[in-house]
Design a protein around this motif. Structure first.
Motif, mmCIF file in Angstrom:
data_model
loop_
_atom_site.group_PDB
_atom_site.id
_atom_site.type_symbol
_atom_site.label_atom_id
_atom_site.label_comp_id
_atom_site.label_asym_id
_atom_site.label_seq_id
_atom_site.Cartn_x
_atom_site.Cartn_y
_atom_site.Cartn_z
ATOM 1 N N LEU A 68 0.650 -1.097 0.049
ATOM 2 C CA LEU A 68 -0.039 -0.034 0.149
ATOM 3 C C LEU A 68 1.052 1.287 0.131
ATOM 4 C CD1 LEU A 68 -2.676 1.336 0.336
ATOM 5 C CD2 LEU A 68 -2.591 0.988 2.754
ATOM 6 N N VAL A 69 0.651 1.980 -1.062
ATOM 7 C CA VAL A 69 1.585 3.302 -1.254
ATOM 8 C C VAL A 69 1.072 4.299 -0.267
ATOM 9 C CG1 VAL A 69 2.407 4.873 -2.574
ATOM 10 C CG2 VAL A 69 2.099 2.590 -3.521
ATOM 11 N N ILE A 70 1.940 4.935 0.396
ATOM 12 C CA ILE A 70 1.789 6.261 1.154
ATOM 13 C C ILE A 70 2.609 7.424 0.505
ATOM 14 C CG2 ILE A 70 1.532 7.101 3.680
ATOM 15 C CD1 ILE A 70 2.260 3.696 3.842
ATOM 16 N N GLU A 71 1.830 8.178 -0.249
ATOM 17 C CA GLU A 71 2.680 9.420 -0.852
ATOM 18 C C GLU A 71 2.932 10.283 0.172
ATOM 19 O OE1 GLU A 71 3.349 9.328 -3.903
ATOM 20 O OE2 GLU A 71 1.922 7.672 -4.673
ATOM 21 N N PRO A 72 3.956 11.315 -0.133
ATOM 22 C CA PRO A 72 4.388 12.207 0.561
ATOM 23 C C PRO A 72 3.207 13.167 1.030
ATOM 24 C CG PRO A 72 6.027 11.989 -1.148
ATOM 25 C CD PRO A 72 4.757 11.181 -1.613
ATOM 26 N N GLY A 73 3.276 13.635 2.336
ATOM 27 C CA GLY A 73 2.097 14.511 2.908
ATOM 28 C C GLY A 73 0.730 13.720 3.055
#
Length: 163
Positions: free
Chosen positions: A100-105
């Motif tokens: 699961l990707v957690i994008e910056p911010g």
């Protein structure tokens, strides 16, 4: 003599301030690299249940994306990152093999009916009030051990003010 007392008082205040800062740090939410982790919880499971869900909120405070790629726990054979979705009125669950990707911010909430951790092959039932140790693994931030308090069976959420 007055300089000695002043130096002694200053040293005591410095040490007291250090202990106060350390005590305050114990109440902050855990971090894995740039990932801020909070509101971890799981649900009680019925006796004999083959699986259970775990939930947590992840915030990426960094400048590059990270990815929750897996997890493990001593209460289950395997812990996988899953997504639930609706497809033509049918609820579907899928293992996110790439994580699961957690994008910056960004903040990603793993919650019932959405992204979640699926504990598969439970070794025993989870009771309300149990603390379940789960090790989260991130692509860049590495591993972090978390304690997930268990809410009642079927709970839609958990009041973290009491845990």
């Amino acid at each position: 003599m007055n300089n000695f007392i002043l130096a002694l008082v200053s040293a005591v205040m410095l040490v007291a301030g250090t202990f106060a800062a350390q005590a305050d740090m114990k109440h902050t939410s855990p971090m894995a690299g740039d990932i801020h982790i909070e509101n971890a919880w799981t649900r009680a499971t019925p006796n004999g249940a083959p699986a259970g869900g775990a939930f947590v909120t992840l915030t990426n405070n960094g400048k590059m994306a990270d990815r929750l790629i897996g997890a493990s726990s001593d209460v289950a054979k395997v812990v996988e990152v899953h997504e639930m979705s609706m497809d033509n009125g049918v609820m579907k669950m899928a293992h996110l093999k790439d994580g699961l990707v957690i994008e910056p911010g960004a903040t990603v909430e793993l919650k019932p009916g959405s992204f979640h951790l699926m504990m598969i092959g439970l070794h025993k039932a989870i009771a309300k009030g149990d603390m379940v140790k789960i090790i989260l693994e991130f692509e860049h931030a590495g591993q972090v051990e978390m304690m997930f308090p268990a809410a009642q069976l079927g709970a839609p959420g958990m009041d973290h003010a009491n845990h």
